[in-house]
Design a protein around this motif. Structure first.
Motif, PDB file in Angstrom:
ATOM      1  N   VAL B  57       0.830  -1.203   0.000  1.00  0.00           N
ATOM      2  CA  VAL B  57       0.000   0.000   0.000  1.00  0.00           C
ATOM      3  C   VAL B  57       0.868   1.259   0.000  1.00  0.00           C
ATOM      4  O   VAL B  57       0.605   2.216  -0.725  1.00  0.00           O
ATOM      5  CB  VAL B  57      -0.955  -0.005   1.230  1.00  0.00           C
ATOM      6  N   LEU B  58       1.922   1.224   0.806  1.00  0.00           N
ATOM      7  CA  LEU B  58       2.784   2.395   0.927  1.00  0.00           C
ATOM      8  C   LEU B  58       3.569   2.673  -0.350  1.00  0.00           C
ATOM      9  O   LEU B  58       3.879   3.813  -0.660  1.00  0.00           O
ATOM     10  CB  LEU B  58       3.759   2.216   2.099  1.00  0.00           C
ATOM     11  N   ASN B  59       3.866   1.622  -1.092  1.00  0.00           N
ATOM     12  CA  ASN B  59       4.765   1.785  -2.236  1.00  0.00           C
ATOM     13  C   ASN B  59       4.105   1.678  -3.606  1.00  0.00           C
ATOM     14  O   ASN B  59       4.765   1.820  -4.617  1.00  0.00           O
ATOM     15  CB  ASN B  59       5.911   0.768  -2.137  1.00  0.00           C
ATOM     16  N   ASP B  60       2.826   1.401  -3.620  1.00  0.00           N
ATOM     17  CA  ASP B  60       2.155   1.170  -4.902  1.00  0.00           C
ATOM     18  C   ASP B  60       0.790   1.866  -4.885  1.00  0.00           C
ATOM     19  O   ASP B  60      -0.168   1.354  -4.329  1.00  0.00           O
ATOM     20  CB  ASP B  60       2.015  -0.358  -5.103  1.00  0.00           C
ATOM     21  N   VAL B  61       0.725   3.055  -5.501  1.00  0.00           N
ATOM     22  CA  VAL B  61      -0.509   3.853  -5.477  1.00  0.00           C
ATOM     23  C   VAL B  61      -1.671   3.094  -6.123  1.00  0.00           C
ATOM     24  O   VAL B  61      -2.804   3.159  -5.663  1.00  0.00           O
ATOM     25  CB  VAL B  61      -0.315   5.196  -6.210  1.00  0.00           C
ATOM     26  N   ASN B  62      -1.367   2.370  -7.200  1.00  0.00           N
ATOM     27  CA  ASN B  62      -2.436   1.643  -7.882  1.00  0.00           C
ATOM     28  C   ASN B  62      -3.063   0.590  -6.969  1.00  0.00           C
ATOM     29  O   ASN B  62      -4.274   0.415  -6.949  1.00  0.00           O
ATOM     30  CB  ASN B  62      -1.908   0.967  -9.142  1.00  0.00           C
ATOM     31  N   PHE B  63      -2.190  -0.080  -6.210  1.00  0.00           N
ATOM     32  CA  PHE B  63      -2.719  -1.067  -5.276  1.00  0.00           C
ATOM     33  C   PHE B  63      -3.573  -0.390  -4.217  1.00  0.00           C
ATOM     34  O   PHE B  63      -4.650  -0.873  -3.855  1.00  0.00           O
ATOM     35  CB  PHE B  63      -1.586  -1.854  -4.610  1.00  0.00           C
ATOM     36  N   PHE B  64      -3.101   0.769  -3.742  1.00  0.00           N
ATOM     37  CA  PHE B  64      -3.902   1.501  -2.748  1.00  0.00           C
ATOM     38  C   PHE B  64      -5.272   1.845  -3.304  1.00  0.00           C
ATOM     39  O   PHE B  64      -6.286   1.705  -2.618  1.00  0.00           O
ATOM     40  CB  PHE B  64      -3.173   2.775  -2.302  1.00  0.00           C
TER      41      PHE B  64
END
Lengths: 199, 293
Positions: B57-64
């Motif tokens: 979540v912290l490193n992947d905006v798309n996943f967030f």
């Protein structure tokens, strides 16, 4: 007391099974009983009125954010998942169906297992699907007491059969003996005795 | 038991991370539903633990953004619970009829189906031209769908049935145009609708509304957040304004249970208790107590 709360799941034939079990429970039964019965999404309050008319113990629909109290039978409202929160209140959800069902027995059982751990009794009754099996397994893993209706006494046996296949330590009990077993489990000295006897 | 304990801590940390990084606060959501959604995303994405998910979540905006969509409440229908809309027509419309202007707030409108339902109802009652509907959600993606008003055609059969049951006065087909597998809602229904980004967890009062509709949103909040939102609604309503909740939601277990009065039998439709009326009621209660003493 050894156990706090009972969760029950029923589907096809469940109305009759619930009648048999709930009518044996006394008005001062010391545990809460929380039930998911698969019913029509348009169902009205008929089920609750009917059960109240034949049971000593109080039966009501589970309300959103209601505090769970001993001595009351709560029924999941139609078309919502019924869940238990850490503070022992109910929460509802309209998330997608689980096992083609909403309310889903697994959803109730899994959230209940997280909250009550070894203080929970789970009961899977008659039904024509597989809902409740993984939830009952979760109760078993959390140290709770698990009961499955003897498929021979079930109107639809696939739900109990599926639960038996998943839960190795569950007690398989004839429908007319489930109520008396729950009463015995509600009395702590008997509960310890029963647990030793069956293990 | 240990497993559950660690999971609980991991979920708290995940929510904390989302708040710190993206500013969305889910810490006061009801935990059971949130946990199910997290676990579902976990198994769909092949991630092994919630801690690993936190890293992602912290490193992947798309996943967030995917997770954000999981967390928003997107189960809705046109004229969902048709009898609610029937009660709206019968019990609330008469009270709104004489007002010079009507302000409606759809809080947590998701993909907008219920906003179009409201627009249709107001239109049929001859009130749409003097109405303004504020449709809000915290999720931009679903808000965009609301604005476009394009929905899969396979749902129209259910919606039409709901519309008829709700007391619809026309033909539902008058309100959309079908194209391939989709329908587009008539643009005249959007004329007086304002779509806006609003988060019930963190944002504040929203104008002086005559009617607030917030259905099946509060069930996902814990009690603390529910209390905040009921207070927000109370402050956003005009005197004797209406609050409509989902069929299983209630103000009964909240701090504001005395500030709203249920007015429609079998439906969760409340009317804000006028301050003076409330005072009078307290006075009445006191006199009553005195009398009893």
């Amino acid at each position: 007391m050894r156990y706090d709360t009972i969760v029950v799941g029923a589907s096809a034939g469940g109305m009759q099974a619930l009648r048999i079990i709930l009518s044996t429970l006394p008005a001062d039964f010391p545990m809460a009983v929380i039930i998911v019965l698969h019913i029509q999404s348009t169902s009205d309050g008929f089920l609750i009125d009917y059960l109240n008319s034949i049971c000593e113990i109080t039966v009501k629909e589970a309300d959103e954010k209601e505090k769970i109290m001993p001595g009351i039978v709560y029924i999941a409202p139609a078309n919502y998942h019924l869940q238990i929160e850490e503070d022992r209140t109910f929460s509802l959800s309209i998330d997608e169906h689980v096992n083609f069902s909403r309310p889903s027995i697994d959803v109730l059982f899994e959230t209940a297992a997280d909250v009550y751990n070894e203080k929970l009794i789970g009961v899977v009754l008659t039904g024509g699907n597989r809902d409740g099996s993984s939830g009952l397994k979760r109760i078993e893993e959390s140290g709770g007491f698990t009961i499955i209706q003897d498929p021979e006494t079930a109107i639809a046996d696939s739900m109990p059969q599926s639960a038996i296949a998943q839960c190795k330590t569950a007690r398989i009990v004839r429908i007319e003996e489930i109520g008396p077993l729950l009463i015995a489990l509600s009395e702590s000295y008997k509960a310890d005795f029963i647990c030793k006897a069956v293990k | 038991m240990k497993k559950g304990e660690n999971e609980k801590i991991e979920i708290e940390l995940l929510l904390q991370a989302i708040l710190l990084k993206y500013g969305y606060d889910f810490r006061t959501y009801a935990k059971s539903s949130l946990k199910r959604r997290i676990m579902r995303r976990l198994s769909l994405s092949g991630i092994k633990t919630i801690s690993e998910m936190q890293h992602r979540v912290l490193n992947d905006v798309n996943f967030f953004e995917t997770l954000l969509l999981d967390f928003s409440i997107n189960v809705t229908q046109m004229f969902r619970d048709p009898f609610f809309y029937k009660a709206l027509r019968e019990d609330i419309v008469p009270a709104l009829r004489n007002q010079p202007a009507i302000k409606v707030w759809h809080a947590g409108c998701a993909t907008g189906e219920e906003v179009y339902s409201m627009a249709i109802l107001l239109k049929e009652e001859g009130l749409y031209n003097k109405s303004r509907i504020y449709a809000t959600d915290f999720n931009e993606k679903v808000l965009k769908i609301s604005k476009e008003g394009i929905y899969p055609i396979d749902r129209i059969k259910d919606y039409t049935r709901n519309y008829i049951q709700s007391g619809g006065r026309s033909s539902f087909a008058d309100y959309y145009r079908a194209r391939y597998d989709f329908v587009k809602m008539d643009s005249s229904l959007r004329k007086n609708v304002v779509f806006a980004d609003h988060n019930l967890v963190t944002d504040s009062v929203f104008g002086e509304m005559d009617l607030i509709v917030c259905r099946n949103v509060l069930i996902y909040f814990n009690r603390e957040l529910q209390n905040r939102v009921f207070k927000l609604f109370f402050d956003s309503l005009s005197d004797e304004g209406f609050l409509c909740l989902g069929s299983k939601e209630t103000v009964k277990y909240s701090d504001l249970s005395d500030d709203f009065k249920a007015i429609a039998k079998g439906q969760r439709i409340y009317r804000k208790e006028n301050h003076q009326t409330s005072k009078a009621r307290i006075r009445d209660k006191k006199t009553q107590v005195k009398d009893e003493v």
